[in-house]
Design an enzyme around this catalytic site. Sequence first.
Site, mmCIF file in Angstrom:
data_model
loop_
_atom_site.group_PDB
_atom_site.id
_atom_site.type_symbol
_atom_site.label_atom_id
_atom_site.label_comp_id
_atom_site.label_asym_id
_atom_site.label_seq_id
_atom_site.Cartn_x
_atom_site.Cartn_y
_atom_site.Cartn_z
ATOM 1 N N GLU A 190 0.832 -1.208 0.000
ATOM 2 C CA GLU A 190 0.000 0.000 0.000
ATOM 3 C C GLU A 190 0.869 1.263 0.000
ATOM 4 O OE1 GLU A 190 -2.447 0.523 3.466
ATOM 5 O OE2 GLU A 190 -3.942 1.704 2.387
ATOM 6 N N LYS A 249 -10.074 2.317 -2.562
ATOM 7 C CA LYS A 249 -10.274 1.722 -1.233
ATOM 8 C C LYS A 249 -11.624 2.120 -0.645
ATOM 9 C CE LYS A 249 -7.650 1.413 3.149
ATOM 10 N NZ LYS A 249 -6.341 1.771 3.777
ATOM 11 N N CYS A 272 -5.846 -2.891 2.201
ATOM 12 C CA CYS A 272 -5.612 -2.807 3.648
ATOM 13 C C CYS A 272 -6.871 -2.941 4.512
ATOM 14 C CB CYS A 272 -4.838 -1.535 3.976
ATOM 15 S SG CYS A 272 -3.917 -1.692 5.541
#
Lengths: 308, 308
Positions: free
Chosen positions: A46, A118, A155
């Site tokens: 990331e 995300k 994540c």
Amino acid sequence: MRNENLLKTALIQQRYQGSKEATVTHTTEKIAEAAEGGADLVILQELHQSEYFCQCEETRFFDYAADFEKDVEFWGRVAAEHRVVLVTSLFEERAPGLYHNTAVVFDSDGSVAGKYRKMHIPDDPGFYEKFYFTPGDPGFEPIDTSVGRLGVLVCWDQWYPEAARIMTLKGAEVLIYPTAIGWLECPTDRRDELCEKENTAEERQKMLEAWIAVQRGHAVANGVPVLTVNRVGLERDPSGQLGGIRFWGRSFAFGPQGETLAMAGEEEAILRVDLDRKATAEVRKIWPFLRDRRIDAYEELLRRYCRS
Amino acid sequence: MRNENLLKTALIQQRYQGSKEATVTHTTEKIAEAAEGGADLVILQELHQSEYFCQCEETRFFDYAADFEKDVEFWGRVAAEHRVVLVTSLFEERAPGLYHNTAVVFDSDGSVAGKYRKMHIPDDPGFYEKFYFTPGDPGFEPIDTSVGRLGVLVCWDQWYPEAARIMTLKGAEVLIYPTAIGWLECPTDRRDELCEKENTAEERQKMLEAWIAVQRGHAVANGVPVLTVNRVGLERDPSGQLGGIRFWGRSFAFGPQGETLAMAGEEEAILRVDLDRKATAEVRKIWPFLRDRRIDAYEELLRRYCRS
């Protein structure tokens, strides 16, 4: 000779090198090394171009996102040069005041295969992402590439079974999580209570195991492999307020039955994983969880909470 | 002196004793032992009154369900006698030709606190449950008892993150899974290919670990403890067609961060677990997954599959 039944992947777990320039150079060398080793799919961690800047809330870091288009061009050239499908994780300026934490996936000819913004954004001490990133709006859409349909998530998404399931229902052949997670370090000049509590070896181990366990669960529940790439190294808080984060590495690969295929340590690594493309179909024949879902009884999943 | 912060539980992992009468006697002795040891909540394994009869499809086994009302009366008396909240797993005849795999929960005064009809029903070699059990219709409803709100699910449900999540959204303080799972044995007189493949030590270990991993994932994703009770022992297929099932035991308890609290082996056991009632609230403060769910983007969870 290429084995069509194997998807040869490489997960590049690395340390921030002190500047974007040095880090990008380091990463491209690792990609070259992975490609020479036969990888067809390379996955980066990331926000791999920079330090993990979300340790503090400072407007200067938005400047990092200004180069998004240039970054996309750059990584496209890298993918094409090494003939690999490449999963990157970039800071995207979509409009002034509107930014995303965006995974851009390149096909092996350098073209953009797709991007994923995300969806679940954390905000916890040392991980102040809600300041920087607007939650993604295109939803959970897998990305088609020449090596297969990739369920790319990022994540914090890794803690959500919903995200893994929807990617599976859309035909993702593998779940992929670029990640930046680690333990908070105590500031060198003070040791507050929360920090002390978080830093016992036992607490650290619990956190690490929880992180692995929840993603291993996604592999099992969905009958898909999971590839997760985390960063390593101690990065100090740029603002000096917190003690920094010690990124715990441990990038890993689980097969579609949750079996451990590979796991890195706490140092830099290129984790090579050959995925058996037939494994998902085989395991789902005898563990057919998709067969029996009670879609007539899941509506409450769309609620925030089912009590007052 | 009772510690209000602890929920003292006991998981009774046992072997079928050759008849209902002998098995029920055995179980009541174990419940007495657990209660004497201080347990306030006692959990029994799936279909604990009998052999696991779903190894074959024979109509004579429906007779087992005819005593459902009597069974409920009996276990209510046992719960009251030992002053424990008791989670049982019974075969319920709801109407002629309509049967359920039903967990009945008794409060410590012997009253029925609630029941849960298994929602996800498997049907795989040796586990022919779709022949016997209609999928439950009341949905995923936790059961309120004097020791707390219990998210009772049954066996095959354990593979479904949706079930664990809905129970959590309805305030379940603990997830509970009575279970009957094990490895298929090869018939003594023949060794077919599937059987050989399933019986390698490596395959057995993978199955066992997958079973543990997916449930550990539920604990982490939801910030709730998980208690699972499995049976032990080799039970031959009553029809003689298959080789039988070796139930692998390994009843376990995970805390709300997925930390291992206890795990049994492959023999009979009373697994005592003290749950810290404050642990869920504490862990959810720093791992606040419920905060960030994207309920605006989960609608596809209600679909069977999202492609043609």
